[in-house]
Design a protein around this motif. Structure first.
Motif, PDB file in Angstrom:
ATOM      1  N   ARG A   3       5.868   2.646   0.633  1.00  0.00           N
ATOM      2  CA  ARG A   3       6.406   3.983   0.810  1.00  0.00           C
ATOM      3  C   ARG A   3       7.858   4.005   0.341  1.00  0.00           C
ATOM      4  NH1 ARG A   3       3.353   2.706   5.166  1.00  0.00           N
ATOM      5  NH2 ARG A   3       5.159   2.004   6.378  1.00  0.00           N
TER       6      ARG A   3
ATOM      7  N   THR B 173       3.567   5.766  11.407  1.00  0.00           N
ATOM      8  CA  THR B 173       4.787   5.148  10.892  1.00  0.00           C
ATOM      9  C   THR B 173       5.932   5.846  11.607  1.00  0.00           C
ATOM     10  OG1 THR B 173       3.797   4.734   8.725  1.00  0.00           O
ATOM     11  CG2 THR B 173       6.196   4.748   8.856  1.00  0.00           C
TER      12      THR B 173
ATOM     13  N   THR C 182       5.551   0.395  13.233  1.00  0.00           N
ATOM     14  CA  THR C 182       4.233   1.023  13.194  1.00  0.00           C
ATOM     15  C   THR C 182       3.637   1.049  14.595  1.00  0.00           C
ATOM     16  OG1 THR C 182       3.835   0.260  10.933  1.00  0.00           O
ATOM     17  CG2 THR C 182       1.908   0.902  12.225  1.00  0.00           C
TER      18      THR C 182
ATOM     19  N   SER D 230       9.935   6.426  12.424  1.00  0.00           N
ATOM     20  CA  SER D 230      11.316   6.275  11.981  1.00  0.00           C
ATOM     21  C   SER D 230      12.250   6.566  13.137  1.00  0.00           C
ATOM     22  CB  SER D 230      11.614   7.238  10.826  1.00  0.00           C
ATOM     23  OG  SER D 230      10.845   6.927   9.686  1.00  0.00           O
TER      24      SER D 230
ATOM     25  N   ARG E 211       6.817  -5.771   4.370  1.00  0.00           N
ATOM     26  CA  ARG E 211       7.172  -4.548   3.641  1.00  0.00           C
ATOM     27  C   ARG E 211       6.757  -4.591   2.183  1.00  0.00           C
ATOM     28  NH1 ARG E 211       7.803  -0.014   4.947  1.00  0.00           N
ATOM     29  NH2 ARG E 211       9.863   0.570   4.179  1.00  0.00           N
TER      30      ARG E 211
END
Length: 332
Positions: free
Chosen positions: A27, A272, A301, A274, A95
C-alpha cells in the motif's frame, strides 16, 4: 555503527552487483514510491540494471503515478532474481508483502534504507536514521556519498517523500527546509507536485470522505481520549485508496482527542489501522499490537468485527497507560 560507515558498506555491495531490485512497501505512499523511483534512477546512473517493485497485485494509487518513473514500478507477488536488493521505506520485512519469505532468504544480498523507529534492521546493511523526516532524506545523503548527480526526475522523487511524510513541512528538523530548497533548485514545480499528491480530488471522493467523517466518534481509553473513524468494507470497497489513506490526517488533531485512529477494512474482517498523535507515542502502541512506525505516526493490522478491533485498541491503550506519554521531539 555510524550511518556513514553503513554508506560505505552499502556501496561495497553495489560495487559487486550488476542487477538490483528496489522494493517499496505494501500500500505504497509517496515516500515509498518516491524512494523507489529516485533509487532506480540513481542506480541506473551508476551503470546498474535497476528496477522497482512492490510486493502486491493491487495497483498503486493514481496520484503516485505523477512521480517520475512510477509507471515503471512493477506490482508483483514473485520476487525477481537479482544480484542485490534495496528495500526502501519498509519498517519491517513484513512490509515487503508478497516478497517477505523470499527476501528473508536473501538477507546477505539486501540493503535496507528506512527511517521508522521500530525497524529492527533485517538486512546485511541497514541504512537507518530514525531522526530523518522521510526515507528520501536518507537517500539524498546516500546519493551524495555515491556522487550521484541529482537530476530533476530524481529531485522530484526525493521531494515527494519529504513533502508528504512531513505533512507539508508541519514537523521536522531545520535541515528539511534546506533539503527542500536544494531540491527546488533543480526546477521542480512544487505547486504542481503538491496538487498532484495532496490536493486533487473528485466529487465522488469528497462524498466518500463526508460519508466516513460523519461517523467520527470519541472514545475514552483509560486516561486518554481517542478520535475514531471506521471505514468499513462495504463503504470503501472499490473506492480510492488514496482518499481512504488520507483520512488519518483529519483525525490527527481533533479538539479534545489525545490521538486518532482510522480502521480501514480493505478485506472483510481485517482492518489496517493508522494511528496519529502529537502527544503520545503511538509507535509504542502499534508495536504492542504487532505493528510499527514512528513515535507520532504508526499502524498495525487488526482482525475481527469493528467492535472487536476497537476494543483491542482501547484495551491496549489502557494496559500501556503512562508509558505512552513520551513527548514528541521537535526534530521528529
Amino acid at each position: 555503527m555510524s550511518l556513514k560507515s553503513e554508506f560505505h558498506n552499502a556501496s561495497q555491495l553495489l560495487a559487486a552487483a550488476h542487477s538490483v531490485t528496489v522494493i517499496g512497501h505494501l500500500r505504497p505512499d509517496a515516500d515509498a514510491i518516491g524512494s523507489v523511483c529516485a533509487t532506480v534512477l540513481a542506480l541506473r546512473q551508476m551503470g546498474l540494471d535497476a528496477h522497482g517493485f512492490v510486493g502486491q497485485e493491487d495497483p498503486m494509487p493514481e496520484n503516485l503515478l505523477t512521480i517520475p518513473g512510477a509507471a515503471e514500478v512493477t506490482m508483483a507477488t514473485t520476487l525477481p532474481e537479482s544480484d542485490l536488493y534495496v528495500v526502501v521505506d519498509c519498517g519491517s520485512i513484513e512490509r515487503t508483502g508478497a516478497f517477505q519469505e523470499a527476501l528473508a532468504q536473501r538477507e546477505a544480498r539486501t540493503i535496507v534504507v528506512d527511517h521508522h523507529a521500530t525497524n529492527p534492521g533485517f538486512a546485511k546493511v541497514n541504512l537507518l536514521d530514525i531522526a530523518a523526516e522521510s526515507t528520501t532524506t536518507i537517500l539524498y545523503e546516500w546519493f551524495d556519498f555515491l556522487s550521484v548527480q541529482i537530476t530533476q526526475e530524481i529531485a522530484h522523487g526525493l521531494y515527494a517523500g519529504l513533502l508528504t511524510d512531513t505533512a507539508c513541512f508541519r514537523w521536522g528538523r531545520p535541515i528539511m527546509h534546506d533539503m527542500a530548497k536544494e531540491l527546488m533548485e533543480f526546477g521542480l514545480d512544487i505547486r504542481a507536485i503538491s496538487a498532484e499528491l495532496l490536493d486533487q480530488t473528485s466529487v465522488d471522493d469528497l462524498r466518500l470522505v463526508g460519508q466516513i467523517i460523519s461517523k467520527i466518534e470519541l472514545h475514552q481509553a483509560g486516561p486518554y481520549t481517542l478520535a475514531v473513524l471506521i471505514a468499513d468494507y462495504d463503504t470503501i470497497n472499490g473506492r480510492s485508496k488514496t482518499v481512504v489513506e488520507g483520512l488519518i490526517e483529519m483525525v490527527r488533531a481533533v479538539d479534545g482527542a489525545d490521538f486518532g485512529a482510522v480502521f480501514k477494512e480493505y478485506t472483510p474482517g481485517e482492518f489496517t489501522v493508522s494511528l496519529r498523535s502529537a502527544h503520545l507515542s503511538v509507535g509504542h502502541l502499534a508495536v504492542h499490537l504487532g505493528g510499527g512506525g514512528h513515535v507520532p505516526a504508526a499502524g498495525y493490522t487488526a482482525r475481527g468485527s469493528e467492535f472487536e478491533a476497537l476494543d483491542t485498541l482501547i484495551s491496549a491503550t489502557v494496559t500501556l497507560g503512562e508509558s505512552l506519554q513520551r513527548s514528541i521531539p521537535a526534530t521528529s
